[in-house]
Write a protein that holds these residues in place. Structure first.
Motif, mmCIF file in Angstrom:
data_model
loop_
_atom_site.group_PDB
_atom_site.id
_atom_site.type_symbol
_atom_site.label_atom_id
_atom_site.label_comp_id
_atom_site.label_asym_id
_atom_site.label_seq_id
_atom_site.Cartn_x
_atom_site.Cartn_y
_atom_site.Cartn_z
ATOM 1 N N PRO A 31 0.800 -1.234 0.000
ATOM 2 C CA PRO A 31 0.000 0.000 0.000
ATOM 3 C C PRO A 31 0.833 1.284 0.000
ATOM 4 C CG PRO A 31 -0.894 -1.560 1.587
ATOM 5 C CD PRO A 31 0.391 -2.147 1.074
ATOM 6 N N ALA A 32 1.972 1.284 0.669
ATOM 7 C CA ALA A 32 2.817 2.483 0.685
ATOM 8 C C ALA A 32 3.365 2.780 -0.707
ATOM 9 C CB ALA A 32 3.954 2.323 1.689
ATOM 10 N N ARG A 92 14.321 4.851 1.213
ATOM 11 C CA ARG A 92 14.342 5.984 0.285
ATOM 12 C C ARG A 92 14.761 5.477 -1.085
ATOM 13 N NH1 ARG A 92 15.200 11.109 2.901
ATOM 14 N NH2 ARG A 92 15.325 10.805 5.149
ATOM 15 N N PHE A 93 14.122 6.017 -2.094
ATOM 16 C CA PHE A 93 14.548 5.725 -3.459
ATOM 17 C C PHE A 93 14.083 6.846 -4.367
ATOM 18 C CE2 PHE A 93 10.476 3.601 -2.842
ATOM 19 C CZ PHE A 93 9.747 3.934 -3.965
ATOM 20 N N GLU A 130 12.043 12.004 -4.903
ATOM 21 C CA GLU A 130 12.578 11.146 -3.855
ATOM 22 C C GLU A 130 11.377 10.630 -3.069
ATOM 23 O OE1 GLU A 130 15.583 11.088 -0.026
ATOM 24 O OE2 GLU A 130 15.097 12.999 -0.958
ATOM 25 N N VAL A 131 11.296 9.334 -2.923
ATOM 26 C CA VAL A 131 10.222 8.703 -2.166
ATOM 27 C C VAL A 131 10.812 8.228 -0.848
ATOM 28 C CG1 VAL A 131 8.544 6.815 -2.129
ATOM 29 C CG2 VAL A 131 9.059 7.991 -4.288
ATOM 30 N N VAL A 132 10.156 8.599 0.248
ATOM 31 C CA VAL A 132 10.586 8.186 1.575
ATOM 32 C C VAL A 132 9.409 7.481 2.230
ATOM 33 C CG1 VAL A 132 11.520 8.916 3.799
ATOM 34 C CG2 VAL A 132 12.087 10.211 1.727
ATOM 35 N N ILE A 133 9.628 6.235 2.627
ATOM 36 C CA ILE A 133 8.590 5.459 3.290
ATOM 37 C C ILE A 133 9.113 5.064 4.661
ATOM 38 C CG2 ILE A 133 7.169 3.379 3.231
ATOM 39 C CD1 ILE A 133 7.496 3.432 0.157
ATOM 40 N N LEU A 167 3.004 2.962 6.589
ATOM 41 C CA LEU A 167 2.107 3.772 5.775
ATOM 42 C C LEU A 167 2.486 5.250 5.772
ATOM 43 C CD1 LEU A 167 -1.274 2.033 6.618
ATOM 44 C CD2 LEU A 167 0.257 1.632 4.691
ATOM 45 N N GLU A 168 3.661 5.577 6.300
ATOM 46 C CA GLU A 168 4.158 6.948 6.269
ATOM 47 C C GLU A 168 4.893 7.141 4.948
ATOM 48 O OE1 GLU A 168 6.154 8.307 9.890
ATOM 49 O OE2 GLU A 168 5.299 6.550 10.883
ATOM 50 N N VAL A 169 4.315 7.950 4.075
ATOM 51 C CA VAL A 169 4.862 8.115 2.729
ATOM 52 C C VAL A 169 5.056 9.594 2.432
ATOM 53 C CG1 VAL A 169 4.465 7.681 0.286
ATOM 54 C CG2 VAL A 169 3.621 6.043 1.986
ATOM 55 N N ALA A 170 6.257 9.952 1.990
ATOM 56 C CA ALA A 170 6.551 11.311 1.547
ATOM 57 C C ALA A 170 7.104 11.246 0.139
ATOM 58 C CB ALA A 170 7.561 11.976 2.474
#
Length: 72
Positions: free
Chosen positions: A3-4, A48-49, A55-58, A63-66
């Motif tokens: 889900p993230a 992070r990727f 830049e995706v930070v999970i 479920l914390e997604v930036a």
């Protein structure tokens, strides 16, 4: 798909003004199976990727997604 990861793709698609299905496959940028295994592990982790200039930070919660503009 975890889900993230789906949330991250949806947020990127919204920023790009397109449907998520028009974005390149995430598996071309990261190992999605390994990433899902890490996110589903009992450990508190942050991953992070980069994907399509963002830049995706999970994490640390699953479920914390930036999604951060690469901008540079």
């Amino acid at each position: 798909m975890h889900p993230a990861l789906a949330t991250a793709l949806a947020r990127i698609a919204a920023r790009e003004g397109c449907r998520g299905t028009t974005l390149p496959p995430l598996y071309e940028h990261v190992d999605t199976e390994a990433l899902t295994a890490v996110l589903e592990s009992p450990a508190d982790v942050t991953v992070r990727f980069e994907y399509e200039g963002y830049e995706v930070v999970i994490g640390p919660g699953p479920l914390e997604v930036a999604v951060i503009d690469g901008g540079g």
